[in-house]
Design a protein around this motif. Sequence first.
Motif, PDB file in Angstrom:
ATOM      1  N   ASP A  52       0.835  -1.195   0.000  1.00 55.70           N
ATOM      2  CA  ASP A  52       0.000   0.000   0.000  1.00 55.70           C
ATOM      3  C   ASP A  52       0.878   1.257   0.000  1.00 55.70           C
ATOM      4  O   ASP A  52       0.658   2.182  -0.782  1.00 55.70           O
ATOM      5  N   PHE A  53       1.892   1.267   0.864  1.00 56.65           N
ATOM      6  CA  PHE A  53       2.775   2.429   0.925  1.00 56.65           C
ATOM      7  C   PHE A  53       3.627   2.549  -0.337  1.00 56.65           C
ATOM      8  O   PHE A  53       3.861   3.647  -0.843  1.00 56.65           O
ATOM      9  N   LEU A  54       4.082   1.424  -0.864  1.00 56.92           N
ATOM     10  CA  LEU A  54       4.877   1.462  -2.099  1.00 56.92           C
ATOM     11  C   LEU A  54       4.052   2.038  -3.249  1.00 56.92           C
ATOM     12  O   LEU A  54       4.553   2.835  -4.047  1.00 56.92           O
ATOM     13  N   ASN A  55       2.782   1.655  -3.312  1.00 58.05           N
ATOM     14  CA  ASN A  55       1.902   2.189  -4.361  1.00 58.05           C
ATOM     15  C   ASN A  55       1.642   3.680  -4.173  1.00 58.05           C
ATOM     16  O   ASN A  55       1.572   4.434  -5.143  1.00 58.05           O
ATOM     17  N   ARG A  56       1.517   4.094  -2.922  1.00 57.77           N
ATOM     18  CA  ARG A  56       1.313   5.525  -2.650  1.00 57.77           C
ATOM     19  C   ARG A  56       2.543   6.346  -3.020  1.00 57.77           C
ATOM     20  O   ARG A  56       2.436   7.449  -3.568  1.00 57.77           O
ATOM     21  N   VAL A  57       3.727   5.792  -2.736  1.00 57.75           N
ATOM     22  CA  VAL A  57       4.973   6.464  -3.131  1.00 57.75           C
ATOM     23  C   VAL A  57       5.041   6.561  -4.653  1.00 57.75           C
ATOM     24  O   VAL A  57       5.346   7.620  -5.214  1.00 57.75           O
ATOM     25  N   SER A  58       4.746   5.462  -5.328  1.00 58.35           N
ATOM     26  CA  SER A  58       4.751   5.424  -6.795  1.00 58.35           C
ATOM     27  C   SER A  58       3.835   6.497  -7.372  1.00 58.35           C
ATOM     28  O   SER A  58       4.205   7.237  -8.286  1.00 58.35           O
ATOM     29  N   LYS A  59       2.633   6.601  -6.814  1.00 55.52           N
ATOM     30  CA  LYS A  59       1.650   7.582  -7.300  1.00 55.52           C
ATOM     31  C   LYS A  59       2.132   9.008  -7.047  1.00 55.52           C
ATOM     32  O   LYS A  59       2.022   9.878  -7.918  1.00 55.52           O
ATOM     33  N   SER A  60       2.683   9.255  -5.857  1.00 60.90           N
ATOM     34  CA  SER A  60       3.151  10.603  -5.528  1.00 60.90           C
ATOM     35  C   SER A  60       4.339  11.012  -6.396  1.00 60.90           C
ATOM     36  O   SER A  60       4.457  12.166  -6.797  1.00 60.90           O
ATOM     37  N   LEU A  61       5.219  10.048  -6.684  1.00 58.01           N
ATOM     38  CA  LEU A  61       6.381  10.343  -7.541  1.00 58.01           C
ATOM     39  C   LEU A  61       5.987  10.420  -9.013  1.00 58.01           C
ATOM     40  O   LEU A  61       6.725  10.973  -9.828  1.00 58.01           O
ATOM     41  N   GLY A  62       4.845   9.826  -9.360  1.00 57.94           N
ATOM     42  CA  GLY A  62       4.432   9.785 -10.761  1.00 57.94           C
ATOM     43  C   GLY A  62       5.264   8.820 -11.580  1.00 57.94           C
ATOM     44  O   GLY A  62       5.477   9.015 -12.774  1.00 57.94           O
ATOM     45  N   ILE A  63       5.715   7.746 -10.927  1.00 59.06           N
ATOM     46  CA  ILE A  63       6.540   6.728 -11.592  1.00 59.06           C
ATOM     47  C   ILE A  63       5.910   5.362 -11.343  1.00 59.06           C
ATOM     48  O   ILE A  63       5.592   5.023 -10.196  1.00 59.06           O
ATOM     49  N   ASP A  64       5.716   4.588 -12.406  1.00 59.06           N
ATOM     50  CA  ASP A  64       5.101   3.257 -12.270  1.00 59.06           C
ATOM     51  C   ASP A  64       5.896   2.383 -11.296  1.00 59.06           C
ATOM     52  O   ASP A  64       7.122   2.504 -11.190  1.00 59.06           O
ATOM     53  N   LEU A  65       5.180   1.473 -10.635  1.00 58.15           N
ATOM     54  CA  LEU A  65       5.809   0.512  -9.733  1.00 58.15           C
ATOM     55  C   LEU A  65       5.746  -0.876 -10.360  1.00 58.15           C
ATOM     56  O   LEU A  65       4.681  -1.325 -10.786  1.00 58.15           O
ATOM     57  N   ILE A  66       6.899  -1.527 -10.436  1.00 58.45           N
ATOM     58  CA  ILE A  66       6.952  -2.937 -10.834  1.00 58.45           C
ATOM     59  C   ILE A  66       7.374  -3.723  -9.603  1.00 58.45           C
ATOM     60  O   ILE A  66       8.439  -3.464  -9.035  1.00 58.45           O
ATOM     61  N   THR A  67       6.535  -4.644  -9.161  1.00 59.15           N
ATOM     62  CA  THR A  67       6.904  -5.432  -7.983  1.00 59.15           C
ATOM     63  C   THR A  67       7.432  -6.800  -8.406  1.00 59.15           C
ATOM     64  O   THR A  67       6.905  -7.425  -9.333  1.00 59.15           O
ATOM     65  N   VAL A  68       8.479  -7.223  -7.722  1.00 60.47           N
ATOM     66  CA  VAL A  68       9.070  -8.542  -7.940  1.00 60.47           C
ATOM     67  C   VAL A  68       8.664  -9.390  -6.739  1.00 60.47           C
ATOM     68  O   VAL A  68       9.288  -9.320  -5.689  1.00 60.47           O
ATOM     69  N   GLU A  69       7.580 -10.148  -6.870  1.00 59.29           N
ATOM     70  CA  GLU A  69       7.134 -10.984  -5.755  1.00 59.29           C
ATOM     71  C   GLU A  69       7.888 -12.301  -5.811  1.00 59.29           C
ATOM     72  O   GLU A  69       7.775 -13.047  -6.778  1.00 59.29           O
TER      73      GLU A  69
END
Length: 216
Positions: A52-69
């Motif tokens: 949730d926090f990683l997605n919020r950071v991504s949105k605030s920075l305006g940079i897509d998030l790619i997660t490696v699960e």
Amino acid sequence: MNNKKFVISFSGGKDSMLALHRMIKNGYTPVALLTTVKKNEGESWTHGINLDFLNRVSKSLGIDLITVECGVSEYESEFERKLLEAKEKGATICVYGDIDIEHHRQWGVDRCNSVNMNAEFPLWQENREDLVYEFIDNGYKAIIKTINLNNLGEEFLGEILTKDLIQKIKETGSDACGENGEYHTFVSDGPLFKIPINFEIESKILDENYGRLNIK
């Protein structure tokens, strides 16, 4: 003209944020943040930041998030698979925030070589303490999210990273930058953020060797 698009191996902590800051300042364009997340647990490796926090950071920075699960056994192969995803977005470079631990650098280079990308280390072999001060002087805000209890007491958990705090960290005999794993941070605000990431401290979790901050 060289392609100046990059993906960054992003922990959510201060070193990767400073590496991102420098690359953008130097005219490069980020296409994605690449973060490794523990399989079935939904939080990042090392820093323990939930999705949730990683997605919020991504949105605030305006940079897509790619997660490696991934679990430990597939960490390298999954990381490389997601680097290929970043290549599809146009990235030719993967950026890392490592400072001076050679085997960490080599790991990053090896992953890039496997997928025919260039590895960049914008903080490499610079003075650790100077880098922390540069991070703070640029106006970024970070809290201490995890600590190694062999190095730092639990009172450091949840503290905001300031120059005064760095001095207190040094007084314990720990590295100012925490490059040896003494502490890890979560960056919640700074010049690249459109809005700060608000959170509340829920609890501190202590086990044998590590202390972790639970935030919500």
